[in-house]
Design a protein around this motif. Sequence first.
Motif: not given
Length: 245
Positions: A144-146, A152-157, A207-209, A211-223
């Motif tokens: 997803f792009r949301t 702006e955020i990328d999400v992978i389910a 998990k989501y990432r 755009d403005e995160d300079p590290d481009g880190e993927w973070r886990d979504i709780e739940g």
Amino acid sequence: MRRDKVQLSDTFKRHLAYRAHLAHPDPLVEYAYYTLCNVNSEHLEPGIDGCPPPNGTVSIPACGDDVAVEPLWRRTRPAVDQDWGPWEMQIGWVCPDELLPPFTQADFRQLTIEPPTAHRQPEGGDALVNRALIVYADEVERTFRTNLHGFEIDVIATPSEYAWDFGDGSTLTTTSPGAPYPSFELSHTYERVLTATVTLTTTWTGKYRVDEDPDGEWRDIEGTGETTTSLDPFDVVELRTRLTD
């Protein structure tokens, strides 16, 4: 999917107010990032106009490989021809991650996740009593792009659990999507005649990432999130043999 209540931290709310000011400047409001001085004084002060001799120290957070962000200050004035009021600290020293939006379970559940396609074998028509019915699902990942709070955020389910309900009171829960014949990894045997509907409930993790995160880190979504899909109803019949001349 239900909508859960989202609680934003005061730090992030104040950061959003700062971003809103950048997008739509108010001549009666001014923001600035600057170090903190006089931490033991009655009023916290920035070092924008210089600091008197220090009378305290500030604990700066350790942010791993990132550099802590200086405190954010805000001041206002009643009118453009009047003096500015004192600077007030909006956000103290923080790590950059604290200024990124939290993508919560409630946000995750607002995404329209298309369920994986469920299959049964034999396909279509009747199923037989005392014969294994094979079930499996397509192994999929949804992207997803949301936009969240202006970010702006990328999400992978990704599916993490598959719960099968066979319509006769029997269920099967697994982390595997299964496979078609000749695999019998996921199967069920009906013991009586009935009309059955197979339903698959899929649990998703994400998990989501940002755009403005300079590290481009993927973070886990709780739940987690859930989707449900049902196959067409079918009859479970008993195969009988008859002697004929």
